[in-house]
Design an enzyme around this catalytic site. Structure first.
Site, PDB file in Angstrom:
ATOM      1  N   PHE A   1       0.831  -1.213   0.000  1.00  0.00           N
ATOM      2  CA  PHE A   1       0.000   0.000   0.000  1.00  0.00           C
ATOM      3  C   PHE A   1       0.864   1.261   0.000  1.00  0.00           C
ATOM      4  O   PHE A   1       0.396   2.322  -0.403  1.00  0.00           O
ATOM      5  CB  PHE A   1      -0.857   0.071   1.269  1.00  0.00           C
ATOM      6  CG  PHE A   1      -1.953  -0.941   1.382  1.00  0.00           C
ATOM      7  CD1 PHE A   1      -3.106  -0.837   0.620  1.00  0.00           C
ATOM      8  CD2 PHE A   1      -1.852  -2.007   2.273  1.00  0.00           C
ATOM      9  CE1 PHE A   1      -4.129  -1.757   0.728  1.00  0.00           C
ATOM     10  CE2 PHE A   1      -2.877  -2.934   2.400  1.00  0.00           C
ATOM     11  CZ  PHE A   1      -4.014  -2.811   1.632  1.00  0.00           C
TER      12      PHE A   1
ATOM     13  N   SER B   1      -5.199   1.901  -9.068  1.00  0.00           N
ATOM     14  CA  SER B   1      -6.311   2.848  -8.956  1.00  0.00           C
ATOM     15  C   SER B   1      -7.091   2.909 -10.261  1.00  0.00           C
ATOM     16  O   SER B   1      -6.535   2.708 -11.352  1.00  0.00           O
ATOM     17  CB  SER B   1      -5.725   4.231  -8.651  1.00  0.00           C
ATOM     18  OG  SER B   1      -6.687   5.235  -8.851  1.00  0.00           O
TER      19      SER B   1
ATOM     20  N   TYR C   1       1.063  11.271  -9.882  1.00  0.00           N
ATOM     21  CA  TYR C   1       0.545  10.175  -9.038  1.00  0.00           C
ATOM     22  C   TYR C   1       0.027   9.046  -9.923  1.00  0.00           C
ATOM     23  O   TYR C   1       0.389   7.882  -9.759  1.00  0.00           O
ATOM     24  CB  TYR C   1      -0.574  10.696  -8.117  1.00  0.00           C
ATOM     25  CG  TYR C   1      -1.391   9.582  -7.497  1.00  0.00           C
ATOM     26  CD1 TYR C   1      -0.855   8.787  -6.482  1.00  0.00           C
ATOM     27  CD2 TYR C   1      -2.687   9.300  -7.932  1.00  0.00           C
ATOM     28  CE1 TYR C   1      -1.588   7.746  -5.937  1.00  0.00           C
ATOM     29  CE2 TYR C   1      -3.433   8.272  -7.397  1.00  0.00           C
ATOM     30  CZ  TYR C   1      -2.876   7.493  -6.389  1.00  0.00           C
ATOM     31  OH  TYR C   1      -3.613   6.453  -5.857  1.00  0.00           O
TER      32      TYR C   1
ATOM     33  N   LYS D   1       1.262   4.810 -10.826  1.00  0.00           N
ATOM     34  CA  LYS D   1       0.436   3.587 -10.829  1.00  0.00           C
ATOM     35  C   LYS D   1       0.584   2.859 -12.160  1.00  0.00           C
ATOM     36  O   LYS D   1       0.735   1.639 -12.209  1.00  0.00           O
ATOM     37  CB  LYS D   1      -1.043   3.928 -10.579  1.00  0.00           C
ATOM     38  CG  LYS D   1      -1.336   4.518  -9.199  1.00  0.00           C
ATOM     39  CD  LYS D   1      -1.003   3.540  -8.087  1.00  0.00           C
ATOM     40  CE  LYS D   1      -1.191   4.140  -6.703  1.00  0.00           C
ATOM     41  NZ  LYS D   1      -0.534   3.378  -5.626  1.00  0.00           N
TER      42      LYS D   1
HETATM   43  P1  NAD Z   1      -2.706   6.403   3.094  1.00  0.00           P
HETATM   44  O1  NAD Z   1      -1.845   7.592   2.835  1.00  0.00           O
HETATM   45  O2  NAD Z   1      -3.729   6.502   4.156  1.00  0.00           O
HETATM   46  O3  NAD Z   1      -1.776   5.134   3.407  1.00  0.00           O
HETATM   47  C1  NAD Z   1      -0.492   4.972   2.872  1.00  0.00           C
HETATM   48  C2  NAD Z   1       0.438   4.635   4.030  1.00  0.00           C
HETATM   49  O4  NAD Z   1       1.744   4.400   3.513  1.00  0.00           O
HETATM   50  C3  NAD Z   1       0.546   5.753   5.061  1.00  0.00           C
HETATM   51  O5  NAD Z   1       0.347   5.215   6.354  1.00  0.00           O
HETATM   52  C4  NAD Z   1       1.980   6.273   4.905  1.00  0.00           C
HETATM   53  O6  NAD Z   1       2.507   6.709   6.139  1.00  0.00           O
HETATM   54  C5  NAD Z   1       2.699   5.048   4.355  1.00  0.00           C
HETATM   55  N1  NAD Z   1       3.854   5.333   3.490  1.00  0.00           N
HETATM   56  C6  NAD Z   1       3.925   6.181   2.432  1.00  0.00           C
HETATM   57  N2  NAD Z   1       5.151   6.130   1.900  1.00  0.00           N
HETATM   58  C7  NAD Z   1       5.855   5.214   2.616  1.00  0.00           C
HETATM   59  C8  NAD Z   1       7.193   4.723   2.553  1.00  0.00           C
HETATM   60  N3  NAD Z   1       8.070   5.178   1.649  1.00  0.00           N
HETATM   61  N4  NAD Z   1       7.584   3.789   3.458  1.00  0.00           N
HETATM   62  C9  NAD Z   1       6.722   3.331   4.391  1.00  0.00           C
HETATM   63  N5  NAD Z   1       5.447   3.776   4.510  1.00  0.00           N
HETATM   64  C10 NAD Z   1       5.038   4.703   3.628  1.00  0.00           C
HETATM   65  O7  NAD Z   1      -3.361   5.993   1.711  1.00  0.00           O
HETATM   66  P2  NAD Z   1      -4.520   4.940   1.429  1.00  0.00           P
HETATM   67  O8  NAD Z   1      -5.738   5.705   1.050  1.00  0.00           O
HETATM   68  O9  NAD Z   1      -4.600   3.946   2.521  1.00  0.00           O
HETATM   69  O10 NAD Z   1      -3.964   4.274   0.095  1.00  0.00           O
HETATM   70  C11 NAD Z   1      -3.226   3.070   0.117  1.00  0.00           C
HETATM   71  C12 NAD Z   1      -2.798   2.733  -1.293  1.00  0.00           C
HETATM   72  O11 NAD Z   1      -3.950   2.644  -2.125  1.00  0.00           O
HETATM   73  C13 NAD Z   1      -1.890   3.766  -1.964  1.00  0.00           C
HETATM   74  O12 NAD Z   1      -0.950   3.090  -2.763  1.00  0.00           O
HETATM   75  C14 NAD Z   1      -2.831   4.561  -2.820  1.00  0.00           C
HETATM   76  O13 NAD Z   1      -2.184   5.157  -3.927  1.00  0.00           O
HETATM   77  C15 NAD Z   1      -3.795   3.485  -3.256  1.00  0.00           C
HETATM   78  N6  NAD Z   1      -5.125   4.013  -3.645  1.00  0.00           N
HETATM   79  C16 NAD Z   1      -5.831   4.752  -2.754  1.00  0.00           C
HETATM   80  C17 NAD Z   1      -7.074   5.268  -3.133  1.00  0.00           C
HETATM   81  C18 NAD Z   1      -7.872   6.125  -2.172  1.00  0.00           C
HETATM   82  O14 NAD Z   1      -8.816   6.769  -2.625  1.00  0.00           O
HETATM   83  N7  NAD Z   1      -7.599   6.144  -0.892  1.00  0.00           N
HETATM   84  C19 NAD Z   1      -7.591   5.003  -4.396  1.00  0.00           C
HETATM   85  C20 NAD Z   1      -6.845   4.228  -5.279  1.00  0.00           C
HETATM   86  C21 NAD Z   1      -5.599   3.724  -4.880  1.00  0.00           C
HETATM   87  C1  UD1 Z   2      -9.621  11.613  -6.935  1.00  0.00           C
HETATM   88  C2  UD1 Z   2      -8.359  11.668  -7.764  1.00  0.00           C
HETATM   89  C3  UD1 Z   2      -8.045  10.271  -8.294  1.00  0.00           C
HETATM   90  C4  UD1 Z   2      -7.966   9.272  -7.150  1.00  0.00           C
HETATM   91  C5  UD1 Z   2      -9.295   9.305  -6.380  1.00  0.00           C
HETATM   92  C6  UD1 Z   2      -9.332   8.385  -5.204  1.00  0.00           C
HETATM   93  C7  UD1 Z   2      -8.378  13.947  -8.737  1.00  0.00           C
HETATM   94  C8  UD1 Z   2      -8.517  14.751 -10.012  1.00  0.00           C
HETATM   95  N1  UD1 Z   2      -8.539  12.618  -8.863  1.00  0.00           N
HETATM   96  O1  UD1 Z   2     -10.642  11.234  -7.796  1.00  0.00           O
HETATM   97  O2  UD1 Z   2      -6.828  10.275  -9.011  1.00  0.00           O
HETATM   98  O3  UD1 Z   2      -7.740   7.966  -7.665  1.00  0.00           O
HETATM   99  O4  UD1 Z   2      -9.501  10.650  -5.908  1.00  0.00           O
HETATM  100  O5  UD1 Z   2      -8.461   8.823  -4.212  1.00  0.00           O
HETATM  101  O6  UD1 Z   2      -8.097  14.486  -7.676  1.00  0.00           O
HETATM  102  N2  UD1 Z   2     -15.956  16.818  -5.143  1.00  0.00           N
HETATM  103  C9  UD1 Z   2     -16.687  17.949  -4.866  1.00  0.00           C
HETATM  104  N3  UD1 Z   2     -16.284  18.734  -3.830  1.00  0.00           N
HETATM  105  C10 UD1 Z   2     -15.183  18.437  -3.062  1.00  0.00           C
HETATM  106  C11 UD1 Z   2     -14.452  17.278  -3.360  1.00  0.00           C
HETATM  107  C12 UD1 Z   2     -14.863  16.501  -4.423  1.00  0.00           C
HETATM  108  O7  UD1 Z   2     -17.680  18.234  -5.527  1.00  0.00           O
HETATM  109  O8  UD1 Z   2     -14.872  19.215  -2.153  1.00  0.00           O
HETATM  110  C13 UD1 Z   2     -16.403  15.954  -6.258  1.00  0.00           C
HETATM  111  C14 UD1 Z   2     -15.370  15.821  -7.355  1.00  0.00           C
HETATM  112  O9  UD1 Z   2     -15.507  16.834  -8.294  1.00  0.00           O
HETATM  113  C15 UD1 Z   2     -15.748  14.449  -7.909  1.00  0.00           C
HETATM  114  C16 UD1 Z   2     -16.289  13.681  -6.699  1.00  0.00           C
HETATM  115  O10 UD1 Z   2     -16.629  14.670  -5.738  1.00  0.00           O
HETATM  116  O11 UD1 Z   2     -16.754  14.594  -8.846  1.00  0.00           O
HETATM  117  C17 UD1 Z   2     -15.297  12.727  -6.089  1.00  0.00           C
HETATM  118  O12 UD1 Z   2     -14.096  13.436  -5.850  1.00  0.00           O
HETATM  119  P1  UD1 Z   2     -12.844  12.781  -5.113  1.00  0.00           P
HETATM  120  O13 UD1 Z   2     -13.268  12.235  -3.806  1.00  0.00           O
HETATM  121  O14 UD1 Z   2     -11.736  13.783  -5.120  1.00  0.00           O
HETATM  122  O15 UD1 Z   2     -12.473  11.522  -6.028  1.00  0.00           O
HETATM  123  P2  UD1 Z   2     -12.150  11.428  -7.597  1.00  0.00           P
HETATM  124  O16 UD1 Z   2     -12.520  12.645  -8.304  1.00  0.00           O
HETATM  125  O17 UD1 Z   2     -12.762  10.181  -8.085  1.00  0.00           O
END
Ligand code: NAD
Ligand code: UD1
Length: 346
Positions: free
Chosen positions: A84, A128, A153, A157
């Site tokens: 992660f 993602s 970012y 991925k």
């Molecule tokens: P998060 O930031 O809450 O968790 C990531 C964790 O990794 C954090 O605890 C951070 O301290 C740790 N970390 C970062 N860099 C590190 C390093 N170099 N060494 C050790 N630890 C490190 O994020 P999340 O929402 O839990 O996301 C987890 C994964 O899922 C990420 O790879 C993210 O890109 C991917 N992802 C998240 C979302 C989302 O919307 N949350 C969507 C698609 C993909």
């Molecule tokens: C964002 C990231 C995407 C990432 C995903 C999950 C961008 C451009 N894309 O996407 O790369 O994979 O989060 O972490 O940042 N919205 C509002 N008001 C707000 C916040 C969001 O209207 O204050 C709307 C946005 O316009 C969007 C929806 O809510 O339509 C969801 O937004 P968000 O939670 O940021 O997720 P993604 O846009 O899907």
């Protein structure tokens, strides 16, 4: 095909990682946590110990540090890795591309070096839905083309997905799963762990929860002139507990068969508009969320949601939580933790 017991969870104190730890424990896996606390805190470990009523092996280290990372592999027999650890803020990645390329790519490469050296046979990567770029159609299938990323970012991925494909071609014995998450929201039903972004949230759900507790005044909905039924964008919001379960199901599959490289969408298969989510939040929690409509956010796609057929057929994955459950659990976590992860006693 091999028995999996010890699972290295990099980024295990983060939002998705911490919930996955709970599901791993439920299914008798033994998580070993690595995190550098760059976007999390030690209190999450405390809470994981409370929820699961056990201690965890935790290494506070940075995956970009090759020497330190090896300690984990020397001290434990790692059977599987769920990776992660990464930075994930899209806007920040545009401003500081090097920081993102360095952290996300070097962490991945270091982990893979040790996967090979210590003969770890199972690897799960957090990808993602962002890899699909601007979709030509919805729902999105795993076979749909990966499009050029619009930010560093997203590039990390896509690059890692490509590196995994190259690796898999010559290491067919290694089970590799690329999991493409849609929009994770919600929190653990205990309310002890959940999403706790630093500063003003960029993503929708954490913004709503902070309006709900009065920390932020009102939500701005980015655009209401999109070609959707209510004019707001559509996403596939999936409960983080369902997402966590998807990782367990992946490991279960790895134990039964040699999969080589597999790719799965993890979402619900349903699209929900911003307005629908805000209304669901108000109804589920009986709270008013003041909102205004603002201009579109640059880079937003109109609609994206997953086809989850492949994950359902091959993993047995099906989201159980509804949007209402997500809204209730996100709110529950935020109400219990208005000031973030303040220390609580065991
Ligand atoms: P998060 O930031 O809450 O968790 C990531 C964790 O990794 C954090 O605890 C951070 O301290 C740790 N970390 C970062 N860099 C590190 C390093 N170099 N060494 C050790 N630890 C490190 O994020 P999340 O929402 O839990 O996301 C987890 C994964 O899922 C990420 O790879 C993210 O890109 C991917 N992802 C998240 C979302 C989302 O919307 N949350 C969507 C698609 C993909
Ligand atoms: C964002 C990231 C995407 C990432 C995903 C999950 C961008 C451009 N894309 O996407 O790369 O994979 O989060 O972490 O940042 N919205 C509002 N008001 C707000 C916040 C969001 O209207 O204050 C709307 C946005 O316009 C969007 C929806 O809510 O339509 C969801 O937004 P968000 O939670 O940021 O997720 P993604 O846009 O899907």
């Amino acid at each position: 095909m091999s028995e999996i017991k010890n699972v290295l969870v990099s980024g295990g104190l983060g939002y998705i990682g911490s919930h996955t730890i709970c599901q791993l424990v439920q299914h008798n896996y033994n998580p070993i946590i690595v995190d550098n606390l760059s976007n999390s805190c030690l209190e999450v470990l405390n809470r994981l110990e409370i929820i699961n009523n056990r201690k965890f092996k935790f290494y506070q280290l940075d995956c970009t540090n090759l020497e330190e990372l090896e300690i984990v592999f020397k001290e434990n027999k790692i059977d599987a890795i769920i990776h992660f650890a990464a930075y994930k803020a899209v806007g920040e990645s545009v401003k500081e591309p090097l920081k993102y390329y360095f952290n996300n790519l070097i962490s991945y490469l270091n982990i893979m070096m040790y996967l090979e050296k210590y003969k770890v046979k199972n690897f799960v990567f957090s990808s993602s839905a962002t890899v699909y770029g601007i979709p030509n159609h919805v729902p999105l299938f795993e076979t749909d083309p990966v499009q050029k990323a619009t930010n560093p970012y997203g590039s990390t991925k896509i690059m890692i997905e490509e590196m995994l494909e190259d690796y898999s071609k010559v290491h067919k014995d290694i089970n590799i799963a690329i999991l493409r998450y849609f929009n994770p929201i919600g929190a653990h039903p205990s309310g002890l762990i959940g999403e706790q972004p630093n500063g003003i949230p960029n993503n929708l759900m954490p913004y709503i929860t902070q309006v709900a507790i009065g920390k932020l005044e009102k939500l701005t909905i980015f655009g209401n002139d999109y070609p959707t039924s209510d004019g707001t964008c559509i996403r596939d919001y999936v409960h983080v507990m369902d997402l966590a379960e998807g990782h367990v199901l992946t490991l279960n599959k790895f134990q039964k068969e040699n999969t080589g490289l597999v790719i799965y969408n993890l979402g619900t298969g349903k699209g929900t508009s911003v307005l629908e989510l805000v209304n669901a939040y108000m109804q589920a929690n009986n709270i008013k969320i003041p909102y205004v409509f603002g201009p579109r956010r640059q880079g937003d796609v109109v609609s994206n949601y997953a086809s989850t057929k492949k994950a359902e057929t091959e993993l047995g994955f099906k989201a159980k939580y509804t949007i209402y459950d997500c809204c209730k659990d996100s709110n529950h976590f935020q109400q219990l933790n208005p000031n973030g992860f303040v220390k609580i006693n065991k």
